[in-house]
Scaffold this motif. Structure first.
Motif, PDB file in Angstrom:
ATOM      1  N   TRP A   1       0.849  -1.194   0.000  1.00 46.47           N
ATOM      2  CA  TRP A   1       0.000   0.000   0.000  1.00 46.47           C
ATOM      3  C   TRP A   1       0.889   1.251   0.000  1.00 46.47           C
ATOM      4  O   TRP A   1       1.810   1.363   0.807  1.00 46.47           O
ATOM      5  N   PRO A   2       0.650   2.203  -0.908  1.00 44.79           N
ATOM      6  CA  PRO A   2       1.550   3.360  -1.024  1.00 44.79           C
ATOM      7  C   PRO A   2       1.426   4.315   0.162  1.00 44.79           C
ATOM      8  O   PRO A   2       0.330   4.698   0.564  1.00 44.79           O
ATOM      9  N   THR A   3       2.583   4.679   0.705  1.00 46.12           N
ATOM     10  CA  THR A   3       2.656   5.616   1.825  1.00 46.12           C
ATOM     11  C   THR A   3       3.788   6.600   1.571  1.00 46.12           C
ATOM     12  O   THR A   3       4.577   6.442   0.647  1.00 46.12           O
ATOM     13  N   SER A   4       3.868   7.627   2.428  1.00 49.58           N
ATOM     14  CA  SER A   4       4.927   8.625   2.305  1.00 49.58           C
ATOM     15  C   SER A   4       6.243   8.063   2.811  1.00 49.58           C
ATOM     16  O   SER A   4       6.325   6.941   3.324  1.00 49.58           O
TER      17      SER A   4
ATOM     18  N   HIS B   1      -1.672   7.006   0.893  1.00 48.66           N
ATOM     19  CA  HIS B   1      -2.316   7.482  -0.328  1.00 48.66           C
ATOM     20  C   HIS B   1      -3.525   6.616  -0.660  1.00 48.66           C
ATOM     21  O   HIS B   1      -3.570   5.421  -0.338  1.00 48.66           O
ATOM     22  N   LEU B   2      -4.501   7.250  -1.302  1.00 46.50           N
ATOM     23  CA  LEU B   2      -5.729   6.559  -1.696  1.00 46.50           C
ATOM     24  C   LEU B   2      -5.842   6.587  -3.213  1.00 46.50           C
ATOM     25  O   LEU B   2      -5.273   7.467  -3.868  1.00 46.50           O
ATOM     26  N   PRO B   3      -6.573   5.657  -3.793  1.00 44.05           N
ATOM     27  CA  PRO B   3      -6.679   5.596  -5.253  1.00 44.05           C
ATOM     28  C   PRO B   3      -7.429   6.800  -5.812  1.00 44.05           C
ATOM     29  O   PRO B   3      -8.225   7.439  -5.110  1.00 44.05           O
ATOM     30  N   PRO B   4      -7.190   7.134  -7.084  1.00 42.44           N
ATOM     31  CA  PRO B   4      -7.901   8.252  -7.720  1.00 42.44           C
ATOM     32  C   PRO B   4      -9.408   8.083  -7.609  1.00 42.44           C
ATOM     33  O   PRO B   4      -9.935   6.991  -7.814  1.00 42.44           O
ATOM     34  N   GLY B   5     -10.073   9.165  -7.278  1.00 46.04           N
ATOM     35  CA  GLY B   5     -11.526   9.129  -7.151  1.00 46.04           C
ATOM     36  C   GLY B   5     -12.009   8.876  -5.744  1.00 46.04           C
ATOM     37  O   GLY B   5     -13.201   9.043  -5.460  1.00 46.04           O
ATOM     38  N   ALA B   6     -11.119   8.475  -4.838  1.00 48.60           N
ATOM     39  CA  ALA B   6     -11.516   8.257  -3.444  1.00 48.60           C
ATOM     40  C   ALA B   6     -11.861   9.589  -2.788  1.00 48.60           C
ATOM     41  O   ALA B   6     -11.271  10.622  -3.111  1.00 48.60           O
ATOM     42  N   ASP B   7     -12.797   9.572  -1.882  1.00 54.13           N
ATOM     43  CA  ASP B   7     -13.238  10.781  -1.180  1.00 54.13           C
ATOM     44  C   ASP B   7     -12.530  10.841   0.167  1.00 54.13           C
ATOM     45  O   ASP B   7     -13.043  10.374   1.176  1.00 54.13           O
TER      46      ASP B   7
ATOM     47  N   TYR C   1      -4.884  19.961   1.372  1.00 54.83           N
ATOM     48  CA  TYR C   1      -3.615  20.679   1.463  1.00 54.83           C
ATOM     49  C   TYR C   1      -3.190  21.282   0.123  1.00 54.83           C
ATOM     50  O   TYR C   1      -2.201  21.999   0.052  1.00 54.83           O
ATOM     51  N   PHE C   2      -3.926  20.965  -0.939  1.00 58.76           N
ATOM     52  CA  PHE C   2      -3.624  21.506  -2.253  1.00 58.76           C
ATOM     53  C   PHE C   2      -4.385  22.805  -2.466  1.00 58.76           C
ATOM     54  O   PHE C   2      -5.581  22.888  -2.192  1.00 58.76           O
TER      55      PHE C   2
ATOM     56  N   ALA D   1      -5.625  18.870  -6.555  1.00 66.32           N
ATOM     57  CA  ALA D   1      -6.363  18.406  -5.379  1.00 66.32           C
ATOM     58  C   ALA D   1      -7.023  17.059  -5.609  1.00 66.32           C
ATOM     59  O   ALA D   1      -7.738  16.557  -4.741  1.00 66.32           O
ATOM     60  N   THR D   2      -6.794  16.465  -6.776  1.00 68.97           N
ATOM     61  CA  THR D   2      -7.306  15.123  -7.051  1.00 68.97           C
ATOM     62  C   THR D   2      -6.410  14.048  -6.439  1.00 68.97           C
ATOM     63  O   THR D   2      -6.710  12.864  -6.551  1.00 68.97           O
ATOM     64  N   ASN D   3      -5.291  14.457  -5.819  1.00 74.41           N
ATOM     65  CA  ASN D   3      -4.425  13.507  -5.121  1.00 74.41           C
ATOM     66  C   ASN D   3      -5.009  13.254  -3.732  1.00 74.41           C
ATOM     67  O   ASN D   3      -4.970  14.142  -2.873  1.00 74.41           O
ATOM     68  N   GLN D   4      -5.546  12.069  -3.540  1.00 73.95           N
ATOM     69  CA  GLN D   4      -6.211  11.776  -2.281  1.00 73.95           C
ATOM     70  C   GLN D   4      -5.319  10.968  -1.354  1.00 73.95           C
ATOM     71  O   GLN D   4      -4.486  10.185  -1.785  1.00 73.95           O
TER      72      GLN D   4
END
Length: 527
Positions: A422-425, A436-442, A463-464, A470-473
């Motif tokens: 799972w992608p993290t910082s 990080h969450l997949p594109p389209g996640a709220d 934060y964007f 701001a589509t980076n969730q």
């Protein structure tokens, strides 16, 4: 809520309501709106499901949906995909009449009562309040940016404080002047030189009540209304709020793996200020490369820009030696260095500092006294002793080990529940991490749903400043103030909120490839 609505809804006589039921949905909207404004429905609270609410109050589901859509359109509530409808964290500006279109047609909305103008905020005040980022929760899982204050050496601090209180010097009980308590600035200059490679004399250090006050002073003393400031995007909401309130236009500049990354067009329009977090980018965590640092310093020299280096948590680096500051590379006095004791000691101390070029320091000391009439000299004297006697360095070492351990526990919990990939910082430093969450996640909806479970997360998308980015969730998860044994249970509780939202996302978006087993792979491939 159902009982309240049953009490307040006025049922029309037979035949009095129009065919669309506008009378009832308008009432429903007004009652819920009034309860939100009155604070009876607090930010983050979940509204009942539309089907259940309609059944309980005896109206059609469409009536409830119309009311919810109106509240959603005006910003009073937020719909979290797969999670429900929640009261928004901030309320919209209703200083003028406007019209919002909903399913039933065009519904005019009055923005204020007749006497609202008596209490109207200024445009600047409205913008500040409606874009606020400060949370009312400052402790527990997973509050970001807050250290574990329970592990602070209170007994040592109390002993040092008592020493000064037994026979306090009169000069410690009056207003501060000349930038703060000189003995503290002396030990700080030595500490910053050894630990952060900051080049300064004690007279260049100005003590503040934190980074917010430092930014305010910088904007007031070096900026004019209409000046521009580059800001990392994503970046710290507090900096943006302060600059905008001072009339400084913030220009969002994207970041990449090497830090702040202005493109050619941006470079053609030099700003007055460049705000950056080079040692640990906030919130994503990357470190600005040496080549990028040198480029930025040379650009500031050529264009006369001020670089404001926010070194908010660099003491907590878990791998290798702490990175040198950008200020330490500056040969032309274009960097203003800011730091805080809120992360290393405790936020309630309200103490930070600036390191200024020598020609600026006396002007900032004067400005600080003129605008704020500073004090806290007894606390500054205690902190000077705390650092000089080695307690500060000991506390930092102990907390660095503890925070590294807690980050590891959180990563284990993420891997156990969502998968090791799972992608993290980045993991090298800090008091928080990003999943990080997949594109389209709220991510906002997920954060608000988590709040109802007693968990505090921050949505990355907020934060964007640039809507296109701001589509980076994702979710910011602070781990520093979460006890070791509570980290895994708290994350598993959070996962119970994340997983349904991602399953809903996977069902509603056409997959680009066949999903593999596991919630994480299904969610990512389905988005």
């Amino acid at each position: 809520m159902s009982e309240l609505l049953l009490q307040r809804l006025e049922r029309p006589a037979d035949g009095a309501a129009d065919k669309n039921g506008a009378h009832m949905n308008r009432q429903l909207y007004e009652i819920i709106r009034q309860e939100i404004l009155a604070g009876s429905l607090v930010a983050g609270s979940k509204l009942p499901a539309s089907r259940l609410l309609a059944k309980e109050i005896g109206v059609s589901r469409n009536t409830v949906l119309y009311a919810f859509e109106q509240l959603l359109a005006e910003g009073y509530v937020t719909a979290a995909s797969g999670s429900g409808t929640f009261v928004s964290q901030s309320f919209p500006d209703h200083s003028a009449l406007h019209t919002v279109r909903v399913r039933s047609g065009t519904m005019p909305v009055l923005a204020a009562q007749q006497n609202q103008n008596r209490f109207a905020l200024s445009r600047r005040g409205q913008h500040l309040v409606s874009h606020s980022g400060a949370s009312d929760r400052q402790w527990g899982a997973f509050v970001s940016g807050v250290p574990d204050v329970s592990l602070f050496p209170h007994a040592v601090w109390a002993r040092l404080l008592n020493k000064h209180w037994r026979a306090p010097k009169p000069e410690l009980l009056t207003y501060a002047h000349n930038g703060g308590y000189l003995p503290l600035r002396r030990v700080m200059a030595e500490h910053l030189r050894l630990v952060r490679s900051v080049r300064c004399e004690p007279e260049q250090i100005i003590l503040t009540t934190g980074i917010h006050q430092a930014i305010d002073l910088i904007a007031r003393l070096l900026g004019d209304v209409g000046d521009k400031a580059w800001m990392e995007d994503p970046g710290y909401w507090g900096t943006r709020s302060l600059l905008n309130s001072a009339g400084i236009e913030t220009i969002p500049v994207p970041v990449d793996s090497e830090g702040l990354a202005p493109d050619a067009a941006t470079l053609q329009n030099p700003p007055r200020f460049i705000f950056a977090t080079p040692s640990h980018q906030y919130p994503l965590g990357m470190v600005m490369s040496l080549s990028r640092r040198r480029m930025l310093l040379e650009y500031a020299r050529q264009r006369g820009a001020w670089i404001v280096e926010d070194d908010y948590d660099s003491e907590f680096r878990f791998e290798g030696r702490p990175l040198a500051s950008l200020q330490g590379l500056d040969e032309h006095d274009r960097v203003i260095y800011m730091g805080t004791f809120s992360k290393t000691l405790f936020p309630g101390l309200r103490m930070g500092f600036m390191v200024l070029p020598k020609p600026l320091a006396p002007h900032f000391a004067t400005g600080l006294s003129e605008l704020f009439r500073e004090g806290q000299l007894v606390q500054q004297a205690v902190l000077a002793d705390f650092i000089e006697q080695g307690h500060y360095a000991t506390h930092i070492r102990r907390m660095r080990q503890r925070y590294a351990q807690r980050q590891g526990l959180l990563r284990e919990a993420i891997a156990t529940r969502l998968g090791a990939d799972w992608p993290t910082s980045t993991h090298e430093a800090g008091l928080h991490m990003v999943i990080h969450l997949p594109p389209g996640a709220d991510d906002l909806g997920i954060s608000m749903a988590a709040r109802t479970q007693g968990l505090s997360t921050r949505p990355l998308s907020r934060y964007f400043a640039d809507p296109a980015r701001a589509t980076n969730q994702g979710l910011l998860l602070g781990y520093a103030c979460v006890p070791d044994d509570e980290i895994a249970p708290a994350f598993h509780k959070l996962a119970e909120v994340i997983e349904p939202a991602l399953e809903h996302l996977a069902r509603t978006q056409a997959p680009r490839r066949a999903p593999a087993a596991g919630i994480n792979r299904e969610a990512w491939s389905g988005a």
